[in-house]
Scaffold this active site. Structure first.
Site, PDB file in Angstrom:
ATOM      1  N   ILE A 139     -33.970 -24.682   0.267  1.00 19.55           N
ATOM      2  CA  ILE A 139     -34.495 -23.351  -0.108  1.00 19.55           C
ATOM      3  C   ILE A 139     -35.829 -23.138   0.611  1.00 19.55           C
ATOM      4  CG2 ILE A 139     -35.267 -21.879  -1.997  1.00 19.55           C
ATOM      5  CD1 ILE A 139     -33.746 -23.721  -3.932  1.00 19.55           C
ATOM      6  N   GLY A 190     -22.946 -41.582  -7.784  1.00 16.68           N
ATOM      7  CA  GLY A 190     -23.930 -41.461  -6.702  1.00 16.68           C
ATOM      8  C   GLY A 190     -24.795 -40.210  -6.792  1.00 16.68           C
ATOM      9  N   LYS A 208     -43.353 -31.869  -6.912  1.00 14.25           N
ATOM     10  CA  LYS A 208     -43.003 -30.587  -6.282  1.00 14.25           C
ATOM     11  C   LYS A 208     -43.814 -29.452  -6.895  1.00 14.25           C
ATOM     12  CE  LYS A 208     -38.359 -32.293  -5.258  1.00 14.25           C
ATOM     13  NZ  LYS A 208     -37.011 -32.480  -5.775  1.00 14.25           N
TER      14      LYS A 208
HETATM   15  N1  HSE Z   1     -34.068 -36.643  -6.317  1.00 15.17           N
HETATM   16  C1  HSE Z   1     -34.268 -35.251  -6.091  1.00 15.17           C
HETATM   17  C2  HSE Z   1     -33.296 -34.451  -6.925  1.00 15.17           C
HETATM   18  C3  HSE Z   1     -34.102 -34.823  -4.668  1.00 15.17           C
HETATM   19  O1  HSE Z   1     -32.504 -35.013  -7.678  1.00 15.17           O
HETATM   20  O2  HSE Z   1     -33.348 -33.237  -6.844  1.00 15.17           O
HETATM   21  C4  HSE Z   1     -35.226 -35.255  -3.810  1.00 15.17           C
HETATM   22  O3  HSE Z   1     -36.388 -34.575  -4.140  1.00 15.17           O
END
Ligand code: HSE
Length: 437
Positions: A139, A190, A208
């Site tokens: 995004i 996974g 983030k």
């Molecule tokens: N582990 C993160 C997620 C992705 O599950 O969105 C990498 O930032």
């Protein structure tokens, strides 16, 4: 530089995303050349492991274990850091920046922990550090905040920024399963890491959120200023009760500006079924941004994965290439750009509606006692739901949706109620409700 018609690219880290970047350069290289008027040329890929098959054909001569030497090469104009973490990744980024070479990274953890230093070093050496892939995967939210919404004061940002958490919460709701069971299934498939803490305890979302808040408010956001609650404690019972009351639980990054200061938090939050973020299911991410001029804007897409993240990395490479072509850099995010230092809001002063689930003794007068304590703390009640208990149950779940309440007041009321052993046998569960559209 004589070779500026070609922009030499070094990729550090040949994992999932590194391979995706190499593949994207191969797949859409001609298209990029047409669009940019110059060619992005892969000069080398550095990794400690050169033997694992990465699922992309690459000339072995391009592979090296010597990242520092690759960074130093005269025909390398830009360095892509896809190693992750804050160890050697930081060293290599600093090395490149100090050589005046722009860096593209997807490393949110490093940006959240060392962003101030990295942006300062970039500015000192007249170069730039780009990080579109660090938030929201494919995004283009960084570009949106940095460029598309340039004319706006950012009022708020609400983000679903972790695909693993969103996948788990979606499956818990869809299938009525407990957290542990869905996490185990996600790990087996996974979708979740073997060591899932970074995701499920909210840290990845917090990294983030810190990056987005620093862009929105021109400030460094220390992680200590981010209130973080992950999804480990979210019970299937709350997901189903929330659903019956018209809400869905999402792990939200909440970033709000305003006269009282900036709030940056990560928490499981209720959004109404008709809220724009409620429809974001599975591994998808979304970011809702309110600007004072534009109003509401919404960004949605894949927040992780090889191709989506590579798309963002290569977009940054294109940006860098265009900047290099005109011999300049456009993005200086060093230091604090606001005139006054940013004030972070006292979490206790935040006012919001809440979902509160009590485990209440199944006896006449209990509901009135709880309502009285809430009332004595000035907390109004928007709705109440009691589930019928089994005939022999001593305690029954009773859910209150409060009117907007100051966090400190709510906390005090809930503490008082928890101490009443004749009313309840445990501390209540509470989640914030996000009402903004
Ligand atoms: N582990 C993160 C997620 C992705 O599950 O969105 C990498 O930032």
């Amino acid at each position: 530089m004589a070779h500026l018609k070609e922009i030499g690219v070094a990729v550090l880290g040949f994992g999932t995303v590194g391979a995706g970047v190499v593949e994207t350069l191969q797949q859409n290289g001609e298209l990029l050349t047409e669009r940019l008027g110059l060619r992005l040329v892969l000069r080398g890929v550095a990794d400690v492991d050169l033997d694992t098959d990465r699922g992309v054909a690459v000339d072995r001569a391009l592979l090296t274990t010597d990242a520092p030497a690759l960074i130093e090469r005269d025909d390398v104009d830009v360095v892509v850091e896809l190693i992750g973490g804050s160890g050697v990744a930081r060293d290599f980024i600093l090395q490149a920046l100090k050589r005046g070479k722009p860096v593209v990274t997807a490393n949110k953890k490093l940006l959240a922990e060392h962003g101030e230093e990295l942006h300062r070093v970039a500015a000192e050496h007249q170069t730039e550090l780009l990080f579109e892939a660090a938030v929201g995967g494919g995004i283009p939210i960084i570009k949106a905040l940095r460029e598309g919404l340039m004319a706006n004061r950012i009022e708020s940002i609400y983000g679903i920024l972790n695909g693993t958490c969103n996948y788990i919460l979606t499956r818990m709701e869809d299938e009525g399963l407990p957290f542990d069971e869905v996490l185990a299934a996600a790990q087996a498939a996974g979708y979740a890491e073997a060591e899932p803490s970074l995701d499920i305890d909210g840290y990845d979302t917090a990294h983030k959120a810190a990056v987005l808040a620093s862009l929105a408010y021109g400030c460094i956001v220390p992680l200590e200023q981010v209130q973080i609650t992950g999804i480990r404690g979210v019970a299937a019972a709350d997901i189903s009760c929330a659903a019956r009351m018209g809400y869905r639980i999402k792990l939200l990054a909440i970033i709000q500006g305003g006269a009282a200061g900036v709030e940056v938090s990560v928490q499981p939050t209720l959004v109404a079924h008709n809220h724009q973020l409620a429809a974001v299911g599975g591994v998808y991410n979304a970011v809702l941004v309110h600007g004072d001029v534009v109003g509401t804007t919404l960004y949605y897409g894949r927040g992780a994965g090889r191709a989506a993240t590579a798309s963002a990395v290569v977009a940054d490479l294109a940006d860098v290439a265009l900047n290099l072509r005109v011999g300049g850099r456009r993005w200086d995010l060093s230091g604090v750009r606001t005139k006054a230092p940013v004030v972070f809001r006292d979490p206790g002063e935040i006012v919001a509606r809440h979902y509160v689930r009590f485990s209440m003794r199944d006896q006449a007068g209990m509901l009135a006692k709880v309502a009285a304590v809430l009332g004595s703390h000035g907390i109004g009640i928007d709705s109440v739901m009691q589930q019928e208990a089994a005939a022999d149950a001593q305690y029954v779940p009773v859910i209150f949706v409060t009117a907007p309440a100051r966090d400190t007041d709510l906390a005090a009321a809930l503490r008082t109620i928890s101490e009443q052993a004749d009313v309840t046998d445990r501390a209540p569960v509470r989640y914030r409700i996000e009402d903004s559209e």
